[in-house]
Design an enzyme around this catalytic site. Structure first.
Site: not given
Length: 498
Positions: A219, A221-223, A347, A417, A420
């Site tokens: 999961n 990523f860069g966006e 985390n 966070h 989910g």
């Protein structure tokens, strides 16, 4: 795994709050509307109960994004003044979010050719996929063994930042720019690293250091985003403090400690599980991923040192990614400038003051949420506003920047966070349609580096982001400052292209 056989029942306490009773301890605090609470399956709830009944645990909070995790659910907070738990931190130590605000107006990325050029320039600097590192990209930055040893001990120190071309002032906009050892010293980390480097599972240390400045898979990523600041006066004032620019381009990143953190966490799980087996210690809920160590023992000290080493890597990894992304934008659109809005973990276990006493707050898929005036923000740029909360949703529905409200005390100053998962990875691949996923992103004019967007990362694999945000706001945990609209996404393309 379960010590209870009766069905688990949630008891509503408000429109977006509930409690989860346990047989032997106080109830678990649950954040979520009725629609969100229906997304919690029995295994997730039982993991929460097991966590609450574990030795030394005083609080467990279940957030709207909660789902099955390692020992404890992803999307929970677990507090103990006496014990440390690797499971409620997980194998990706200090997986985090960061946001880079650029000075570009939104129309600068309207042109698809420009966005394609930006994707190419970023991927030439920030590799994606398991095992990938700087040697896999053409415009890499060298991270040798000596620098690797320095950065995992020092975190984002001025020396480390200068050697990696990271603006040193960005360290001021990190939740934590560095972490220290179990005795609150760097020397403890130096000593622990020397021990680790003699162990077999750390024989690939130099290779793991070369992963600095990379996204990994899953999961992560860069966006590329366009910022839309909320229209309220408060949101505009807070956005100014955060450095957010309405209708301008920003870049959101999600990543952690990569293979180095995984090595550290896996080694700790194996070591502690072997000791539990040898000593015959009962496991909470009979779950091997809920191993623990009492504070003050050598086992706890080793874990805290390992966690700090992994967290320091994750910190520098994010800052280097942002420096590389800015460099890529400058190559395609000369003259671009940018500043780090914030870097925040979801985390990690941290020592905080809980009910006037020190305790270890484990946030597993949970984000710290300190409001304005919180004592821990004194001396930071966010003392009078609260710090930025970065909540990723999905490319189709956007992401959010929030700020904590005083009501966050009920969740021990934590929020979810992100959205989910609502579908497991295998279930998503079985039930979702690839062409539908790709056409939906195309209809929203969202580009990607993947020929086919990963099915297990499709928007439909995640919970309803609007309902998740409604849960947070209705429970008075945090307020929305801005929404982020995706223009293109960088994901692990290796599996998607198979």
């Amino acid at each position: 795994m379960s010590a209870q056989s009766a069905p688990v029942r949630l008891i509503p306490t408000g429109e977006a709050t509930a409690m989860l009773p346990t047989a032997t301890t106080k109830p678990i605090t649950v954040i979520g509307t009725q629609a969100i609470r229906e997304t919690f399956d029995e295994v997730c709830l039982q993991q929460a109960i097991n966590s609450m009944q574990a030795p030394g645990v005083t609080d467990v909070i279940l957030n709207p994004d909660a789902h099955l995790g390692y020992g404890a659910p992803v999307g929970c907070v677990m507090i103990s003044p006496t014990h440390i738990y690797p499971g409620p931190v997980g194998v990706d130590i200090k997986c985090s979010m960061s946001l880079l605000q650029l000075d570009l107006p939104a129309e600068a990325v309207d042109d698809r050719k420009t966005r394609r050029a930006l994707i190419s320039a970023i991927c030439q600097r920030t590799p994606t996929g398991a095992g990938k590192g700087q040697r896999n990209v053409t415009k890499s930055r060298s991270v040798n063994r000596t620098l690797g040893k320095q950065l995992v001990v020092e975190g984002a120190s001025q020396s480390v930042c200068e050697q990696l071309g990271i603006p040193s002032e960005w360290a001021e906009y990190c939740e934590d720019a560095f972490h220290v050892g179990h005795d609150e010293s760097q020397s403890a980390l130096e000593a622990r690293l020397d021990v680790l480097l003699e162990q077999r599972h750390m024989s690939n240390f130099s290779d793991k250091m070369s992963q600095l400045g990379s996204y990994g898979g899953g999961n992560h990523f860069g966006e590329c985003e366009v910022v839309s600041v909320d229209d309220s006066n408060l949101a505009r004032e807070v956005a100014d403090v955060f450095g957010l620019r309405d209708n301008h381009v920003a870049f959101l990143s999600h990543c952690g400690s990569r293979g180095f953190g995984h090595n550290l966490a896996s080694g700790q799980f194996k070591t502690l599980q072997a000791k539990f087996d040898r000593w015959g210690i009962p496991l909470p809920g009979r779950d091997r991923e809920l191993v623990y160590a009492p504070l003050g023992t050598s086992e706890a000290n080793d874990y805290l040192d390992d966690m700090a080493l992994g967290a320091n890597f994750a910190t520098v990894n994010h800052l280097m990614i942002n420096a590389l992304v800015l460099e890529a934008f400058q190559e395609v659109i000369p003259g671009t400038t940018g500043r780090l809005v914030y870097f925040i973990s979801h985390n990690i276990a941290k020592k905080e003051i809980v009910d006037s006493q020190p305790a270890w707050v484990h946030r597993k898929g949970a984000t710290r949420a300190y409001p304005a005036g919180h004592h821990a923000l004194r001396g930071t740029p966010f003392a009078n506003s609260g710090h930025p909360i970065l909540l990723p949703g999905n490319p189709r529905d956007g992401s959010a920047v929030m700020v904590a409200d005083a009501g966050a005390s009920k969740s021990r100053f934590s929020v979810n966070h992100g959205a989910g998962r609502v579908l497991g990875r295998r279930q998503a691949k079985r039930t979702l349609n690839q062409s539908t996923i790709d056409s939906e992103l195309d209809q929203h004019d969202i580009l990607s580096n993947c020929r086919q967007y990963p099915m297990d990362e499709a928007p439909a694999a995640y919970k309803d982001f609007e309902e998740v945000l409604r849960s947070v706001k209705t429970a008075n945990l945090a307020s929305e400052v801005a929404r982020l609209k995706a223009r293109f996404v960088i994901k692990d393309s290796s599996k998607a292209d198979d």
